[in-house]
Scaffold this motif. Sequence first.
Motif: not given
Length: 221
Positions: A1-14
């Motif tokens: 399983m892969q774990w994530f935290d939304l706060r540390s996921v980079p945002a890609m601008p449109w």
Amino acid sequence: MQWFDLRSVPAMPWKNGGGSTRELACWPPGADTSGFDWRVSVASIAAAGPFSVFAGVDRHIMLLDGDGVHLAQPVDDSAAQAPGATTGSIAHSLHQRWQPFAFAGDVPIDCAMLGGPSTDFNLMLRRGRCHGDVQVLREACAAGPEGAGLCMVLQGQWAVLGGERSYVLGAGQGLWWPGPLAARSLEPLVAIGHAHTAASPFAPDARPALVRVTVREAGFG
């Protein structure tokens, strides 16, 4: 399983400047928008504009936070000139949190703001390769045995039991897996207090909740 935290996921601008996307999971890993089988992301929408068209893709969208948006299929030029022309067959106000809405990615969609910026949860599925669904759960559930998928906590704390060690996940944290595996149990902990509710970004009430995505290969399930 892969774990994530939304706060540390980079945002890609449109490219159009109307928002940004944070990708939580994609299969196969690293696939571009024309090559994925399935993809889960969280988008921040800051301005009105058209959605990107994804041919051969089924989409599910769910409001997480904010005032929401209105989705409508635009009228083409010929239809606009016809007597009694109406808007397209899709017209949906995404203003209630945690209510998934499914639509075909092939269809052009205009997005109108219902107020300020909003945050949305998105599932995309390559038609003919896989199918799936989005559910908001309040009670204990299993992750893994039914196929690929993802879970993200919306509110409260959830214990992940099974495997070599246990974890406790909070709002915006989650896990995903690429295919069937030994089940892990996700169990809600006690309801959070009122002070916590006000601070949570996805919190209409005080009950623990999570969103679960289940993905199955075409022809199964």
